[in-house]
Design an enzyme around this catalytic site. Structure first.
Site, short mmCIF file in Angstrom:
data_model
loop_
_atom_site.label_atom_id
_atom_site.label_comp_id
_atom_site.label_asym_id
_atom_site.label_seq_id
_atom_site.Cartn_x
_atom_site.Cartn_y
_atom_site.Cartn_z
N ASP A 1 41.46 14.33 -37.04
CA ASP A 1 41.38 13.69 -35.13
C ASP A 1 40.49 14.00 -34.53
O ASP A 1 40.53 13.38 -33.66
CB ASP A 1 43.02 14.23 -34.73
CG ASP A 1 42.51 15.61 -34.47
OD1 ASP A 1 41.60 16.54 -34.76
OD2 ASP A 1 43.81 16.11 -33.57
N CYS B 1 1.14 -0.90 0.03
CA CYS B 1 0.06 0.52 -0.28
C CYS B 1 0.72 1.14 0.23
O CYS B 1 2.18 1.13 0.33
CB CYS B 1 -1.42 -0.46 1.14
SG CYS B 1 -0.45 0.24 2.94
N ASP C 1 43.39 15.96 -43.32
CA ASP C 1 44.19 16.30 -42.60
C ASP C 1 45.27 15.73 -42.94
O ASP C 1 45.61 14.43 -42.74
CB ASP C 1 43.83 16.51 -40.85
CG ASP C 1 44.84 16.98 -39.92
OD1 ASP C 1 45.39 17.96 -40.27
OD2 ASP C 1 44.84 16.53 -39.10
N ASP D 1 39.52 19.72 -35.57
CA ASP D 1 39.77 20.11 -37.23
C ASP D 1 37.76 20.43 -37.57
O ASP D 1 37.35 19.91 -37.89
CB ASP D 1 40.12 18.77 -38.31
CG ASP D 1 40.96 18.75 -38.66
OD1 ASP D 1 41.88 19.75 -39.07
OD2 ASP D 1 41.71 17.55 -38.31
#
Length: 828
Positions: free
Chosen positions: A717, A100, A518, A721
């Site tokens: 990476d 309850c 890159d 970048d």
């Protein structure tokens, strides 16, 4: 409910809800409309196949509980799954033994009184508790003991696989029972029609069919009513209208000599439930990748406390603890090796089967397997911050996203069911207004279709024809076309170390015309080494290296590490740099032992008024050898040159060659000097070089490439970048270990090899091909089947079977994606 909340720009947060009760794409669209109306909701995407809703909202205007209520008000359940939040400070769990609300109040008071517990809420209705606590003071085991001492128990939560298994079990039970009852009915029907009259046949069929249509098919009728109340009719509406009215009309046969449709209604519901079971099972196979990833995690960890080993649950681990990993065991979580040396199987993260060596100072990834030696590892990440958790999150996001091509299909699906209902009414009315026309078609069809019976009354034929139109239509096939293909495709990628953020990236990646790279760490290994040192007359080589290393120690650039590493290998103790400056794209400067030291390229020397002319030829020669020449000047006088070189990755040349053969132009964007860049590009086979670009200039170069080539992908990476990757149509982060910036890219390649770029593009093309095939099959089916049904040439029982097969065809076509080869040709 799975709640994963991420902070996003300003006041926008994101939450993912797991929803139960959706039966087709129309259900998903209905929920989207309901939630999108709420104030504060920025975006909502409901995925029928994954049964999830991704919602972006303003927490100042609307709470997660309001979103949950909106979904529940639409008539669906929100699956509540216990899970720690991002910080690991809030824990939710199910409570057993409460009878309850007084029980809930009692337990809540005990939890709040516990040390380290900031807040606790116990709900009797849902039999659950949510506890916010300080992990440095309280822990999971302590909370469990409080619950146990209070006379209650924590019920372990159902995980994703258990939930799916439960869905399959329920669907299977419905199929078996309804299939058995329908089989008995079919036997009785054949006996009554062709062999002998069965006493009380109608009563028997009603008794057999009632459980099928109204007990095991009750959820269909409930969903149909719910959909109609929400003004978003779905497939359940079509099946409900195709089964309930025909069955109820069967009662008229008790009082009047009319055609009854009890058998037809029962068979329609049975075929629908059979189809749903097969669909549920097939969708489970489509999402196997997520289940595999979840199973990869370790369940327990052995920690060292007070010099003793102690085994604890993985959920109780804390950052900074030291864990012991023996040979053959899984690494429990991400960390750094403190002691020991071993080889570790990282195939779960990289897709690379060869184990890699790990020793003191190296990072290890949770869920990878220690193969040989004993390792002691300091925990650096736990819970949702671990690499595996981020991978699971990214795959789930991709599976829950939408491909741009899907938006059109979704709009059509929103009108599909209402259109089918309208066609059904039109067919019924037309049949009764123009019976001669329709009967002529049926009489023609009866010559070669055994289920077409022109001897039935016009009303009976019109009713059967209208029912066939209802049940033949299949909005599910349209709704499953994209999600199932994304599930399989993203899972294939994850198994190979290719993590795709969303469906849009998959659609865009297939159309890439140019890939910009890159240089450092992408085409090259990113671990340059010192190759040459030239000093001016009267200058000591070690002294120059000492000053250079002292200044470079303040820099984060990979070239700096090669200089400091060379000094350390020679046993040179360099001083501490003061007034350090990193001059972007040029070099560094600082004070060492009171002397001003400048290290960098010719541009920096020119800016600093340092004469380097007598070394110009030597610099040119070094750069032609793909070496980066750095001039060292002390107190505005040139002391010498330090040259470093970064070797090209083993597979770079082969991967770039294959990209070119695929019709994709390759470009290298680098801040390095032009001669060094050209030498690297020549060795790697890059077709175009953009050199001497400052970091902020890379974005402009990407824009120029987009103007020239159209769709451009930028590979870097994922950190330095990031702006250029964001500008590109697809940003690809490449690297190794746990430090990959998964959040920074559309696609993350866990294994630092360029071959993964080829695999990701091939995966994109194959996945999108499957999406287009799925839409073609779905549209072709509906385009052909609905008119045939409207002409009265298709029995409803055949129609509902065909409808189920249409959905299955789409799912199984997506599963066939697993058989496609996405490896580069040179690795086959």
């Amino acid at each position: 409910m799975k709640e994963t909340t991420d902070k996003r720009d300003g006041n926008v947060e994101k939450v993912t809800l797991e929803i139960e009760g959706m039966s087709c794409a129309s259900c998903a669209l209905g929920i989207e409309k309901s939630v999108a109306k709420l104030e504060g909701v920025k975006a909502v995407n409901v995925n029928f196949a994954s049964q999830k809703a991704n919602i972006q909202f303003n927490p100042e205007k609307i709470a997660v509980s309001d979103l949950v209520r909106a979904v529940e008000k639409s008539g669906y359940k929100v699956f509540k799954k216990s899970e720690k939040d991002e910080q690991g400070q809030t824990l939710s769990f199910k409570i057993g033994g409460m009878h309850c609300s007084s029980c809930a109040n009692t337990l809540e008071k005990k939890l709040v009184q516990a040390s380290g517990v900031e807040n606790a809420s116990v709900n009797f209705a849902s039999e659950s508790a949510a506890v916010t606590y300080n992990p440095d003071i309280a822990d999971l085991s302590g909370l469990k003991n409080i619950v146990k001492d209070a006379g209650y128990e924590i019920v372990e939560n159902i995980d994703i696989e258990e939930k799916e298994d439960k869905s399959v079990t329920v669907a299977k039970k419905r199929m078996v029972v309804t299939g058995s009852l329908s089989a008995v009915m079919m036997i009785l029907m054949v006996a009554n029609m062709f062999f002998f009259s069965i006493l009380g046949y109608l009563y028997i069929t009603i008794l057999i069919g009632f459980p099928v249509v109204f007990i095991y098919g009750l959820h269909v009728h409930k969903a149909a009513i719910r959909a109609l109340l929400n003004k978003s009719p779905n497939m359940d509406v079509l099946v409900s209208l195709g089964s309930a009215p025909p069955f109820l009309l069967g009662f008229l046969g008790i009082f009047f000599p009319v055609q009854t449709f009890v058998e037809m209604a029962t068979t329609i519901m049975t075929f629908h439930l059979i189809g749903k079971y097969l669909e549920t099972r097939a969708k489970g196979r489509a999402s196997q990748a997520i289940k595999k990833l979840i199973h990869l995690g370790a369940k327990t960890a052995r920690i060292i406390e007070d010099g003793k080993e102690q085994e604890i649950a993985i959920s109780e681990l804390r950052i900074g603890q030291v864990i012991v990993v023996r040979p053959g065991e899984k690494v429990p979580t991400d960390g750094i090796v403190l002691e020991g040396s071993s080889t570790v199987d990282e195939s779960m993260a990289t897709g690379e089967s060869m184990p890699v060596k790990r020793q003191k100072g190296d990072e290890v990834i949770g869920a990878t397997i220690n193969k040989q030696g004993l390792l002691k590892v300091r925990v650096t990440k736990i819970g949702n911050e671990t690499f595996l958790a981020q991978v699971i999150k990214m795959v789930e996001e991709c599976q829950g996203s939408k491909v741009p091509i899907q938006e059109f299909a979704d709009r059509i699906t929103g009108y599909f069911v209402p259109a089918i209902i309208a066609l059904t009414v039109l067919t019924f009315v037309s049949f009764n207004i123009f019976p001669a026309f329709h009967l002529s078609i049926i009489e023609w069809g009866a010559q070669f279709l055994p289920w077409v019976n022109p001897d039935l009354s016009t009303w009976t034929l019109s009713f059967i024809t209208a029912t066939a139109v209802l049940v033949i239509a299949c909005p599910c096939a349209l709704g499953l076309g994209t999600p199932t293909a994304l599930m399989v495709g993203s899972g294939m990628g994850a198994e190979r170390g290719i993590l795709i953020r969303n469906g849009e990236a998959i659609q865009t990646l297939k159309s890439i015309h140019c890939v910009a790279f890159d240089k450092t760490g992408t085409i090259t290994k990113g671990k340059p080494g010192l190759t040459d040192i030239y000093v001016s007359d009267g200058i000591d080589e070690n002294q120059m290296l000492c000053l250079a290393a002292g200044v470079e120690n303040g820099s984060e650039h990979p070239l700096s590490f090669s200089i400091t590493e060379a000094a350390e290998k020679r046993g040179i103790n360099y001083g501490e740099v003061k007034e350090f400056q990193a001059l972007s794209g040029k070099g560094v400067s600082g004070l060492i032992d009171g002397k001003r030291v400048v290290i960098g390229n010719t541009t920096l020397m020119a800016d600093s008024n340092i004469d380097y002319s007598k070394y110009l030829k030597r610099i040119t020669d070094l750069e032609d050898q793909a070496k980066t020449a750095m001039i060292v000047a002390v107190e505005e006088k040139m002391w010498g040159i330090i040259a470093v070189a970064d070797s090209i990755k083993e597979d770079s040349a082969q991967a770039i060659r294959e990209l070119e053969s695929m019709g994709i132009t390759t470009v290298m964007i680098t801040g390095d000097n032009k001669r060094t860049a050209m030498a690297i590009a020549k060795g790697a086979g890059i077709s175009r070089v953009v050199a001497e670009v400052l970091p902020e200039g890379k974005v402009e170069e990407v824009i120029r490439l987009q103007e020239e080539y159209g769709m451009v992908a930028m590979v870097g990476d994922g950190i330095n970048d990031a702006p250029a990757m964001k500008q590109a149509n697809v940003g690809i982060a490449i690297g190794t270990g746990t430090d990959i910036a998964i959040e920074a890219a559309d696609v993350t390649l866990v294994r630092g090899e360029l071959s993964a770029i080829i695999s990701s593009i091939k995966l994109s093309r194959e996945t999108f091909r499957k999406i287009k095939e799925n839409y073609f099959y779905a549209w072709a089916y509906n385009t052909v089947a609905i008119p045939i049904a409207m002409l009265g040439l298709l029995h409803p029982m055949i129609g509902v079977a065909a409808m189920s097969m249409s959905s299955l065809n789409v799912v199984y076509n997506s599963l066939r994606l697993k058989k496609r080869d996405i490896n580069p040709s040179y690795l086959v």
